[in-house]
Design an enzyme around this catalytic site. Structure first.
Site, PDB file in Angstrom:
ATOM      1  NE  ARG A  43      -2.011  -9.137   8.286  1.00 45.43           N
ATOM      2  CZ  ARG A  43      -2.681  -8.001   8.273  1.00 45.43           C
ATOM      3  NH1 ARG A  43      -3.436  -7.269   7.303  1.00 45.43           N
ATOM      4  NH2 ARG A  43      -2.486  -7.312   9.630  1.00 45.43           N
ATOM      5  CG  HIS A  54       0.222  -3.073   7.649  1.00 42.91           C
ATOM      6  ND1 HIS A  54      -0.219  -3.348   8.515  1.00 42.91           N
ATOM      7  CD2 HIS A  54      -0.568  -2.952   6.552  1.00 42.91           C
ATOM      8  CE1 HIS A  54      -1.369  -4.027   8.397  1.00 42.91           C
ATOM      9  NE2 HIS A  54      -1.727  -3.770   7.452  1.00 42.91           N
ATOM     10  NE  ARG A 108      -5.269  -1.050  10.607  1.00 38.97           N
ATOM     11  CZ  ARG A 108      -5.696  -1.774   9.587  1.00 38.97           C
ATOM     12  NH1 ARG A 108      -6.827  -1.610   8.835  1.00 38.97           N
ATOM     13  NH2 ARG A 108      -4.793  -2.701   8.833  1.00 38.97           N
ATOM     14  CB  CYS A 140      -1.810  -5.517   1.845  1.00 39.52           C
ATOM     15  SG  CYS A 140      -2.233  -3.923   1.186  1.00 39.52           S
ATOM     16  CD  GLN A 143      -0.749  -7.304   4.325  1.00 43.10           C
ATOM     17  OE1 GLN A 143      -1.837  -6.840   4.972  1.00 43.10           O
ATOM     18  NE2 GLN A 143      -0.663  -8.172   3.623  1.00 43.10           N
ATOM     19  CG  ASP A 180      -1.497  -0.559  -0.293  1.00 39.88           C
ATOM     20  OD1 ASP A 180      -2.615  -1.006  -0.165  1.00 39.88           O
ATOM     21  OD2 ASP A 180      -1.054   0.278   0.575  1.00 39.88           O
TER      22      ASP A 180
HETATM   23  N1   CP Z   1      -4.463  -5.697   4.791  1.00 39.17           N
HETATM   24  C1   CP Z   1      -4.982  -5.062   5.918  1.00 39.17           C
HETATM   25  O1   CP Z   1      -4.455  -4.592   6.783  1.00 39.17           O
HETATM   26  O2   CP Z   1      -6.323  -5.169   5.672  1.00 39.17           O
HETATM   27  P1   CP Z   1      -7.519  -4.395   6.448  1.00 39.17           P
HETATM   28  O3   CP Z   1      -7.205  -2.850   6.507  1.00 39.17           O
HETATM   29  O4   CP Z   1      -8.599  -4.818   6.246  1.00 39.17           O
HETATM   30  O5   CP Z   1      -7.210  -4.887   8.134  1.00 39.17           O
HETATM   31  N1  NVA Z   2      -2.145   1.784   2.500  1.00 38.59           N
HETATM   32  C1  NVA Z   2      -3.238   1.361   2.814  1.00 38.59           C
HETATM   33  C2  NVA Z   2      -3.186  -0.084   3.650  1.00 38.59           C
HETATM   34  C3  NVA Z   2      -4.421  -0.827   3.905  1.00 38.59           C
HETATM   35  C4  NVA Z   2      -4.199  -2.376   4.744  1.00 38.59           C
HETATM   36  C5  NVA Z   2      -4.181   2.298   3.879  1.00 38.59           C
HETATM   37  O1  NVA Z   2      -3.335   2.865   4.585  1.00 38.59           O
HETATM   38  O2  NVA Z   2      -5.245   2.178   3.590  1.00 38.59           O
END
Ligand code: CP
Ligand code: NVA
Length: 309
Positions: A294, A127, A100, A266, A130, A225
């Protein structure tokens, strides 16, 4: 070497296979309880996470393998050593890597220099894990994907939006993006074009709409989101709320979607921001089934990348 970076890199058959596998693994988890024996997943995090970390780590444990959580704070990645060197070194120890990272370009560099599969576990552009889980959830609830319409509401210059655009187009779902007529909150032109190209092949549509009611009209799924994604500084919050408020998913807006429309997010979610509490905690919401999936979808992704399914 297979990686999972952008969903647009998958074929329709590949994403449909992963969705069906995730459904099957959820029904028969014991069938895969030793599939990752002696295998190690490295999980590199430059941003926070609850769901992604827990589902990947639990998924590996349930399949008889092991996961290493590695915070970027403990890592020389990109600072004391190049991403190239980190990728080359890590590949000598572990069987698969998920990362990430803030920038997709860094993920690409990691993947290009890794001799094991690399998964984008959220970057500025994607993502994919997701959205595979989201499509699994929709298929479980609606019994099909092709021909359904998903409306995404809110901040659309956004990783989740981009993967949803690719993913919906790949499975033949129509996607409508409801967002302000303001470049800061609209999808990049390049992603719109990519999604449209895929949609042409699967007979679906991609629409960008600036009228919130028009956007949710006849939707089978209403998805939103965070207005405050991990990388957005708190100093921008007030201004963002002002611009995004008309695109908040509330029960009044939900009335314009189909009667049996489902609500998805999400997560993490803020009640009173991108949706109201009565929607996310109401009968149309499937956010916790979505979150659970997930786990099952990560298993399918790992097994697929390692050639086990
Ligand atoms: N939806 C998602 O990726 O959640 P987290 O940021 O908690 O991993
Ligand atoms: N768009 C959000 C998604 C989190 C899972 C972010 O980037 O924080």
């Amino acid at each position: 070497m297979k990686h999972l970076l952008a969903l647009k890199d998958l074929t329709s058959n590949e994403i449909l296979f992963l969705i069906d596998k995730a459904i099957e693994i959820k029904k028969n988890p014991e069938k895969y309880s030793t599939a990752m024996k002696d295998k190690t997943l490295l999980m590199i995090f430059e941003k926070p996470s609850l769901r992604t970390r827990l589902s990947f780590e639990t998924g590996m444990t349930q399949m008889g393998g092991h996961a290493i959580f590695y915070s970027i704070k403990d890592s020389p990645l990109g600072k004391k050593e190049s991403i190239h060197d980190t990728a080359k070194t890590a590949s000598r120890y572990v069987d698969i890597i998920m990362a990430r990272l803030n920038k997709f370009t860094d993920l690409k560099e990691l993947a290009d220099n890794s001799s094991v599969p690399v998964i984008d576990a959220l970057s500025d552009m994607n993502h994919p894990c997701q959205i595979i889980c989201d499509l699994q959830t929709i298929k479980e609830k609606k019994g099909k994907l092709k021909g359904l319409t998903l409306t995404y509401m809110g901040d659309s210059e956004n990783n989740v939006t981009y993967s949803l655009m690719h993913g919906c187009a790949l499975v033949g779902m129509n996607i409508k993006i409801g967002c302000p007529n303001d470049k800061r909150f609209m999808p990049k032109e390049s992603v719109i074009q990519e999604a449209e190209e895929i949609a042409k092949k699967t007979g679906s549509t991609v629409k960008i709409i600036h009228d919130p009611i028009e956007a949710v009209k006849n939707a089978d799924i209403v998805y939103t989101d965070s207005w405050m994604s991990y990388h957005i500084p708190e100093s921008e919050q007030e201004e963002r709320i002002k611009v995004l408020k008309p695109f908040q998913v509330n029960s009044e807006l939900m009335k314009h979607a189909k009667k049996d429309a489902l609500f998805m997010n999400c997560l993490p979610a803020m009640r009173g921001f991108e949706q109201t509490a009565d929607v996310i905690d109401g009968p149309q919401s499937i956010v916790f089934d979505q979150a659970e999936n997930r786990l099952h979808a990560q298993k399918a992704i790992i097994l697929w990348l390692l050639g086990k399914i």
